[in-house]
Design an enzyme around this catalytic site. Structure first.
Site, short mmCIF file in Angstrom:
data_model
loop_
_atom_site.label_atom_id
_atom_site.label_comp_id
_atom_site.label_asym_id
_atom_site.label_seq_id
_atom_site.Cartn_x
_atom_site.Cartn_y
_atom_site.Cartn_z
N SER A 1 8.60 11.07 -8.29
CA SER A 1 7.57 11.81 -7.54
C SER A 1 6.86 12.84 -8.41
O SER A 1 5.74 13.24 -8.11
CB SER A 1 8.21 12.54 -6.37
OG SER A 1 8.78 11.63 -5.48
N HIS B 1 3.71 5.40 -9.10
CA HIS B 1 4.21 6.23 -8.00
C HIS B 1 3.66 5.81 -6.65
O HIS B 1 2.46 5.92 -6.40
CB HIS B 1 3.85 7.70 -8.29
CG HIS B 1 4.30 8.64 -7.24
ND1 HIS B 1 3.54 9.69 -6.77
CD2 HIS B 1 5.47 8.69 -6.53
CE1 HIS B 1 4.21 10.34 -5.84
NE2 HIS B 1 5.37 9.75 -5.67
N GLU C 1 -0.14 5.88 -7.68
CA GLU C 1 -0.60 6.60 -8.87
C GLU C 1 0.02 5.94 -10.11
O GLU C 1 1.23 5.75 -10.16
CB GLU C 1 -0.18 8.07 -8.82
CG GLU C 1 -0.87 8.86 -7.72
CD GLU C 1 -0.29 10.26 -7.53
OE1 GLU C 1 -1.07 11.18 -7.26
OE2 GLU C 1 0.94 10.43 -7.61
N ASN D 1 1.12 14.84 -5.14
CA ASN D 1 2.23 15.77 -4.91
C ASN D 1 1.91 17.19 -5.36
O ASN D 1 2.51 18.14 -4.86
CB ASN D 1 3.51 15.26 -5.56
CG ASN D 1 4.23 14.28 -4.65
OD1 ASN D 1 3.97 14.26 -3.43
ND2 ASN D 1 5.11 13.47 -5.19
N1 3HC Z 1 8.08 1.73 7.55
C1 3HC Z 1 7.20 0.71 7.55
N2 3HC Z 1 6.13 0.68 8.34
C2 3HC Z 1 5.93 1.73 9.17
C3 3HC Z 1 6.80 2.84 9.21
C4 3HC Z 1 7.91 2.82 8.35
N3 3HC Z 1 8.78 3.83 8.27
N4 3HC Z 1 6.34 3.73 10.12
C5 3HC Z 1 5.22 3.21 10.62
N5 3HC Z 1 4.96 2.00 10.06
C6 3HC Z 1 3.83 1.13 10.31
C7 3HC Z 1 3.86 0.55 11.71
O1 3HC Z 1 4.57 -0.68 11.70
C8 3HC Z 1 2.40 0.36 11.99
O2 3HC Z 1 1.93 -0.79 11.32
P1 3HC Z 1 0.73 -1.69 11.97
O3 3HC Z 1 -0.35 -0.74 12.37
O4 3HC Z 1 0.32 -2.61 10.86
O5 3HC Z 1 1.36 -2.38 13.12
C9 3HC Z 1 1.72 1.55 11.28
O6 3HC Z 1 2.65 1.96 10.27
C10 3HC Z 1 1.45 2.72 12.21
O7 3HC Z 1 2.66 3.06 12.84
P2 3HC Z 1 2.80 3.82 14.21
O8 3HC Z 1 1.60 3.51 15.08
O9 3HC Z 1 4.17 3.54 14.77
O10 3HC Z 1 2.87 5.35 13.82
P3 3HC Z 1 1.80 6.29 13.23
O11 3HC Z 1 0.40 5.87 13.56
O12 3HC Z 1 2.27 7.64 13.59
O13 3HC Z 1 1.96 6.10 11.63
C11 3HC Z 1 2.82 6.87 9.59
C12 3HC Z 1 3.15 6.36 10.98
C13 3HC Z 1 2.07 5.76 8.82
C14 3HC Z 1 4.10 7.18 8.89
C15 3HC Z 1 1.90 8.13 9.74
O14 3HC Z 1 2.56 9.07 10.52
C16 3HC Z 1 1.54 8.77 8.43
O15 3HC Z 1 0.63 8.35 7.74
N6 3HC Z 1 2.27 9.84 8.08
C17 3HC Z 1 2.04 10.59 6.83
C18 3HC Z 1 2.74 9.86 5.72
C19 3HC Z 1 2.53 10.55 4.41
O16 3HC Z 1 1.92 11.60 4.30
N7 3HC Z 1 3.05 9.94 3.37
C20 3HC Z 1 3.04 10.52 2.05
C21 3HC Z 1 4.28 11.29 1.87
S1 3HC Z 1 4.39 12.09 0.32
C22 3HC Z 1 5.14 10.94 -0.66
O17 3HC Z 1 5.43 9.85 -0.26
C23 3HC Z 1 5.36 11.39 -2.03
C24 3HC Z 1 6.65 10.86 -2.58
O18 3HC Z 1 6.74 11.27 -3.91
C25 3HC Z 1 7.86 11.29 -1.79
#
Ligand code: 3HC
Length: 288
Positions: free
Chosen positions: A123, A144, A156, A195
């Protein structure tokens, strides 16, 4: 080497990121071996795969043939030699501890075929901190992904001073094959693009909560309602893992010695209580 020479991919780590990166690559038609030191994590990753694929078919998101192909493309093993021995491309998504990553890359250098690219999904850690543990620094870079890796479109790719143009090109082409949008960072910088931006937000959110200005729930509500983010910073830390926030802060603090890089008191408290977020069913929120 060209992208068409990449047939076999090894994913190191079956945790939050690794299990989804492995499935993502299997869905794109690659033969994938996912490895982890924990058999329990591998079992969970396999269970996820077996539940996720039929759900996607039932939802009409992918054809049955693609799900069947992905299932047969993907295997799980605790044995690193078996996982990486024939890989053309390795994506390391292990824990964010520098010594572990360096040891892993030294082992991968010994095990993986000489032509294989070794990419880290770290990350924050730039690959030049790891590349010199191998005899192929030109084939080492950052790749990433974001959580959940099956959903988030961005990847990334970071070119270190040691990374060859060819390695960067193949890695960017791999992003395209996975249906992702690759963004190339031409120079290394700690935390890359996203990040760094997210850290600034989380740092401020934790400061406000630590000061008792507002609760995590209220800060999340403010951010989702005012900025339109899908999740507030505390919900997002629960989702990505408070342990990850802790390890990242500690690695940074060890490196800089600057107290402002230390994890916040709230993160330290949650970490030592074993409340890592969604994966332990408790973090800033409860998931019972
Ligand atoms: N795994 C796989 N697919 C998932 C999932 C999961 N944990 N959670 C949701 N999904 C999928 C669903 O199946 C659905 O797919 P579809 O539309 O093709 O059927 C889609 O995502 C939307 O799901 P939901 O309608 O159930 O839920 P939301 O609309 O609330 O979306 C979310 C869930 C995509 C997780 C959304 O809340 C989101 O974008 N959250 C922010 C995520 C974010 O910021 N990520 C970056 C984090 S930082 C990072 O990763 C850095 C690293 O270094 C740690």
């Amino acid at each position: 080497m060209k992208i068409d020479n990449i047939k076999k991919i090894c994913v190191i780590g079956a945790g939050n990121m690794g299990h989804q990166i492995a499935l993502c690559t299997a869905l794109a038609g690659f033969q994938v071996r996912c490895t982890d030191i924990s058999q329990d994590m591998l079992n969970k990753a396999e269970d996820f795969t077996r539940t996720y694929l039929p759900e996607r078919v039932a939802k009409g998101k992918i054809p049955q043939a693609q799900a069947d192909q992905a299932l047969s493309n993907l295997s799980f093993t605790q044995n690193l030699e078996e996982a990486a021995g024939e890989a053309d491309f390795v994506i390391e998504a292990a824990v964010e501890i520098m010594d572990i990553k360096r040891k892993l890359f030294a082992d991968l250098d010994r095990i993986a075929p000489p032509h294989a690219i070794l990419a880290t999904n770290s990350s924050f850690i730039v690959s030049s901190k790891i590349a010199d543990a191998t005899k192929r620094p030109d084939k080492v870079c950052n790749m990433h992904f974001f959580n959940p890796a099956l959903v988030m479109k961005l990847v990334e790719v970071v070119k270190g001073p040691h990374t060859s143009i060819e390695t960067v090109q193949v890695t960017m082409d791999l992003c395209t094959k996975l249906g992702k949008n690759g963004v190339l960072l031409k120079k290394e910088i700690y935390g890359f693009l996203v990040n760094r931006i997210l850290s600034a937000l989380h740092h401020e959110a934790l400061f406000l909560a630590d000061m008792g200005i507002a609760s995590p729930e209220e800060i999340d509500m403010a951010v989702t309602n005012a900025l339109g983010h899908p999740m507030g910073p505390f919900r997002l830390m629960d989702f990505t893992g408070i342990d990850l926030s802790y390890y990242i802060g500690m690695e940074r603090y060890r490196e800089t010695g600057d107290p402002k890089d230390k994890p916040s008191p709230l993160v330290i408290e949650k970490f030592f209580k074993g409340e890592y977020g969604k994966k332990t069913k408790k973090g800033f929120y409860s998931y019972e």
